[in-house]
Design an enzyme around this catalytic site. Structure first.
Site, PDB file in Angstrom:
ATOM      1  N   GLY A 279       0.567  -1.091   0.068  1.00 25.58           N
ATOM      2  CA  GLY A 279       0.074   0.113  -0.013  1.00 25.58           C
ATOM      3  C   GLY A 279       1.045   1.088   0.071  1.00 25.58           C
TER       4      GLY A 279
ATOM      5  NE  ARG B 107      -1.462  -5.013  -1.818  1.00 25.70           N
ATOM      6  CZ  ARG B 107      -1.363  -4.718  -0.767  1.00 25.70           C
ATOM      7  NH1 ARG B 107      -0.068  -4.836  -0.043  1.00 25.70           N
ATOM      8  NH2 ARG B 107      -2.134  -3.794   0.133  1.00 25.70           N
TER       9      ARG B 107
ATOM     10  CG  ASP C 288       3.970  -7.292   7.431  1.00 24.78           C
ATOM     11  OD1 ASP C 288       3.504  -7.163   6.523  1.00 24.78           O
ATOM     12  OD2 ASP C 288       3.343  -7.897   8.716  1.00 24.78           O
TER      13      ASP C 288
ATOM     14  CB  THR D 295       2.629   0.512   6.230  1.00 23.39           C
ATOM     15  OG1 THR D 295       1.306   0.314   6.788  1.00 23.39           O
ATOM     16  CG2 THR D 295       3.136   0.214   7.647  1.00 23.39           C
TER      17      THR D 295
ATOM     18  CG  ASP E  90      -2.789   0.016   8.607  1.00 24.05           C
ATOM     19  OD1 ASP E  90      -3.488   1.078   8.374  1.00 24.05           O
ATOM     20  OD2 ASP E  90      -2.913  -1.038   8.054  1.00 24.05           O
TER      21      ASP E  90
ATOM     22  CG  ASP F 205       0.864  -2.742  10.245  1.00 29.88           C
ATOM     23  OD1 ASP F 205       1.874  -2.203   9.763  1.00 29.88           O
ATOM     24  OD2 ASP F 205      -0.072  -3.333   9.513  1.00 29.88           O
TER      25      ASP F 205
ATOM     26  NE  ARG G 156      -8.691  -5.310   6.111  1.00 33.09           N
ATOM     27  CZ  ARG G 156      -9.960  -5.581   6.499  1.00 33.09           C
ATOM     28  NH1 ARG G 156     -10.217  -6.744   7.098  1.00 33.09           N
ATOM     29  NH2 ARG G 156     -10.623  -5.172   5.851  1.00 33.09           N
TER      30      ARG G 156
END
Length: 324
Positions: free
Chosen positions: A11, A72, A103, A125, A127, A129, A171
């Protein structure tokens, strides 16, 4: 090492361009040739590669998204895909690669490193995360975007005595919800890392109404709705049904990915890009760079991937304590 590649994968995140710029100019300053690999690992498989110069990365530090594009690439997962990418590197003279992403991207970097192409991963990212770093590129911009949008929603919620249920991205981590919820004065914050449910949000609304509060903001992480198999619209209907407060749901979605990166994202990206090139110039690959406190750190990729992300429970307690 005379020639390195740089790619963005997964992303997109605001600040990726700042990292590309830093990698390119740091490497050129060290006498290296830099090749931009377009559309992530797809670019390696399809040989979509171009030389990058000092001027190639001019006027991109302030731009969101990624000038190298991203995609992707399931074809890169099996070993034959990785080896096809290695052959492209050999054909292009690429001796090492800086991989900017999350990751999933780092797993691709690990596979390339294992097959003889040293790679260094830069965490990017929205997020936040990735456990190997306190901070990922794009997180600050995404939070500020969400905060500005929630502030606008609050104006309408206040004007109509409404409750706004706002779903933000995240997410696998509730950090965006937690920090923007605090910054926007949310009545409650629902994240997958907490045991709180919609019933808790309803209880908070009812308790704050006793102090003559008439409008409410409920911030919900994407991970909460996915994990509990309940949509923001369903949360909204449940709140309205049980409190009598008119309630509307808003899903902010991918708008949080875009926009001009903040100072923090530009600065962190520049620092991490510089360190990634330093590692490759020292002949070190199979690493992930990150930031711990104020220090730039690096870890072996497997070590970084094995780390577990922790949630800031203390900050969540603060959010609950000051939200009534």
């Amino acid at each position: 090492m005379k020639t390195i590649g740089v790619l963005t994968s997964g992303g997109d995140a605001p600040g990726m361009n700042a990292a590309i710029r830093s990698v390119t100019r740091t490497a050129i300053g060290k006498g290296m040739t830099v090749k931009g690999v377009y559309r992530g690992f797809n670019g390696l498989l399809n040989k979509h590669i171009e030389d990058l110069g000092v001027r190639s990365v001019s006027n991109i530090i302030e731009r969101g998204g990624t000038t190298l594009y991203t995609a992707r690439c399931p074809e890169f997962v099996p070993l034959e895909g990785v080896r096809k990418g290695v052959k492209t590197c050999i054909d292009e003279g690429i001796e090492g690669i800086v991989v900017i992403g999350g990751d999933g991207s780092f797993r691709g970097a690990k596979d390339l490193s294992n097959e003889g192409i040293p790679c260094v991963g830069i965490p990017a990212t929205i997020d936040n995360d990735i456990a190997a770093t306190d901070y990922t590129i794009g997180f600050d911009t995404a939070m500020n975007t969400a905060m500005e949008l929630i502030d606008k929603l609050r104006d309408t919620a206040q004007s109509h005595d409404r409750c706004s249920v706002v779903e933000v991205m995240g997410r696998r981590a509730g950090d965006i919800a937690l920090y923007t919820g605090i910054a926007c004065g949310a009545t409650t914050i629902l994240v997958m890392e907490s045991d709180y449910t919609v019933a808790h949000a309803i209880e908070r609304i009812n308790s704050t109404r006793t102090s003559r509060k008439h409008h409410f903001i409920i911030v919900v992480s994407e991970g909460f709705t996915a994990g509990n198999k309940i949509s923001a619209d369903e949360i909204s209907r449940q709140i309205e049904s049980e409190t009598g407060v008119e309630t509307r749901a808003t899903i902010l979605g991918h708008v949080q990915r875009g926009g001009t990166p903040t100072l923090r994202d530009r600065l962190v990206a520049s620092r991490l890009g510089f360190r990634a090139v330093e590692l490759l110039s020292e002949g070190k690959g199979n690493r992930v760079v990150g930031i711990k406190g104020a220090a730039i750190v690096d870890y072996e990729i497997n070590e970084a991937l094995a780390m577990k992300k922790t949630f800031d429970d203390e900050m969540y307690k603060i959010a609950e304590a000051i939200s009534f």
